[in-house]
Write a protein that holds these residues in place. Sequence first.
Motif, mmCIF file in Angstrom:
data_model
loop_
_atom_site.group_PDB
_atom_site.id
_atom_site.type_symbol
_atom_site.label_atom_id
_atom_site.label_comp_id
_atom_site.label_asym_id
_atom_site.label_seq_id
_atom_site.Cartn_x
_atom_site.Cartn_y
_atom_site.Cartn_z
ATOM 1 N N UNK A 1 91.857 152.018 46.842
ATOM 2 C CA UNK A 1 92.787 152.987 46.294
ATOM 3 C C UNK A 1 92.693 153.057 44.774
ATOM 4 N N UNK A 2 92.627 151.895 44.164
ATOM 5 C CA UNK A 2 92.562 151.831 42.696
ATOM 6 C C UNK A 2 91.309 152.539 42.184
ATOM 7 N N UNK A 3 90.229 152.439 42.947
ATOM 8 C CA UNK A 3 88.981 153.083 42.537
ATOM 9 C C UNK A 3 89.174 154.591 42.364
ATOM 10 N N UNK A 4 89.934 155.209 43.264
ATOM 11 C CA UNK A 4 90.179 156.650 43.161
ATOM 12 C C UNK A 4 91.004 156.980 41.919
ATOM 13 N N UNK A 5 91.983 156.144 41.620
ATOM 14 C CA UNK A 5 92.785 156.356 40.410
ATOM 15 C C UNK A 5 91.943 156.157 39.156
ATOM 16 N N UNK A 6 91.061 155.162 39.181
ATOM 17 C CA UNK A 6 90.163 154.939 38.035
ATOM 18 C C UNK A 6 89.230 156.126 37.833
ATOM 19 N N UNK A 7 88.762 156.714 38.924
ATOM 20 C CA UNK A 7 87.908 157.899 38.804
ATOM 21 C C UNK A 7 88.672 159.062 38.187
ATOM 22 N N UNK A 8 89.940 159.194 38.531
ATOM 23 C CA UNK A 8 90.763 160.246 37.925
ATOM 24 C C UNK A 8 90.934 159.985 36.435
ATOM 25 N N UNK A 9 91.150 158.739 36.060
ATOM 26 C CA UNK A 9 91.292 158.406 34.634
ATOM 27 C C UNK A 9 90.024 158.754 33.860
ATOM 28 N N UNK A 10 88.872 158.526 34.454
ATOM 29 C CA UNK A 10 87.606 158.907 33.804
ATOM 30 C C UNK A 10 87.537 160.423 33.628
ATOM 31 N N UNK A 11 87.974 161.144 34.647
ATOM 32 C CA UNK A 11 87.971 162.608 34.564
ATOM 33 C C UNK A 11 88.973 163.115 33.523
ATOM 34 N N UNK A 35 99.115 158.317 36.261
ATOM 35 C CA UNK A 35 98.031 157.673 37.017
ATOM 36 C C UNK A 35 98.024 156.173 36.732
ATOM 37 N N UNK A 36 98.155 155.806 35.469
ATOM 38 C CA UNK A 36 98.211 154.384 35.115
ATOM 39 C C UNK A 36 99.411 153.698 35.764
ATOM 40 N N UNK A 37 100.507 154.392 35.834
ATOM 41 C CA UNK A 37 101.704 153.849 36.469
ATOM 42 C C UNK A 37 101.470 153.594 37.957
ATOM 43 N N UNK A 38 100.767 154.512 38.610
ATOM 44 C CA UNK A 38 100.464 154.328 40.033
ATOM 45 C C UNK A 38 99.545 153.134 40.267
ATOM 46 N N UNK A 40 99.784 150.405 38.672
ATOM 47 C CA UNK A 40 100.644 149.229 38.548
ATOM 48 C C UNK A 40 101.604 149.096 39.723
ATOM 49 N N UNK A 41 102.175 150.234 40.124
ATOM 50 C CA UNK A 41 103.194 150.210 41.182
ATOM 51 C C UNK A 41 103.212 151.564 41.884
ATOM 52 N N UNK A 42 103.139 151.520 43.205
ATOM 53 C CA UNK A 42 103.195 152.753 43.979
ATOM 54 C C UNK A 42 104.649 153.215 44.066
ATOM 55 N N UNK A 43 104.884 154.397 43.548
ATOM 56 C CA UNK A 43 106.200 155.028 43.586
ATOM 57 C C UNK A 43 105.997 156.403 44.210
ATOM 58 N N UNK A 44 106.596 156.615 45.380
ATOM 59 C CA UNK A 44 106.357 157.865 46.103
ATOM 60 C C UNK A 44 106.808 159.100 45.331
ATOM 61 N N UNK A 50 102.762 163.676 40.525
ATOM 62 C CA UNK A 50 101.350 163.697 40.143
ATOM 63 C C UNK A 50 100.581 164.739 40.947
ATOM 64 N N UNK A 51 100.886 164.855 42.222
ATOM 65 C CA UNK A 51 100.236 165.867 43.060
ATOM 66 C C UNK A 51 100.515 167.270 42.529
ATOM 67 N N UNK A 52 101.746 167.511 42.076
ATOM 68 C CA UNK A 52 102.100 168.816 41.513
ATOM 69 C C UNK A 52 101.331 169.076 40.212
ATOM 70 N N UNK A 53 101.185 168.045 39.388
ATOM 71 C CA UNK A 53 100.427 168.190 38.137
ATOM 72 C C UNK A 53 98.981 168.555 38.447
ATOM 73 N N UNK A 54 98.397 167.856 39.397
ATOM 74 C CA UNK A 54 96.996 168.108 39.759
ATOM 75 C C UNK A 54 96.834 169.514 40.326
#
Length: 90
Positions: A1-11, A35-38, A40-44, A50-54
């Motif tokens: 899961x973290x890998x996907x968030x890291x890929x978003x941070x690169x983008x 994204x960085x917050x996610x 650290x801690x999953x908050x629904x 974040x989905x709305x931002x994307x």
Amino acid sequence: MIEHLNNILKDIELLKNSNDYNLDNINIDNFESSINSLKEKIDLENVKITAKIIYQLNIDNTFSILTDHISNEFYAFEFILEQKIKEKKL
């Protein structure tokens, strides 16, 4: 899961370093922070925001290759998260 968030941070870094993308309707620093917050801690609620931002980012940039990649990475993150939640309910 973290890998996907890291890929978003690169983008996000690519977005920040380019003038080719419409960022008028989003705050890129808040997006990066969410994204960085996610990581650290999953908050629904944060996942929902974040989905709305994307979605807005993708709409504003007519689903460019980069914004579509961000969307796909977040979808993969959400899918894995959903699977983990389902596993805990069983």
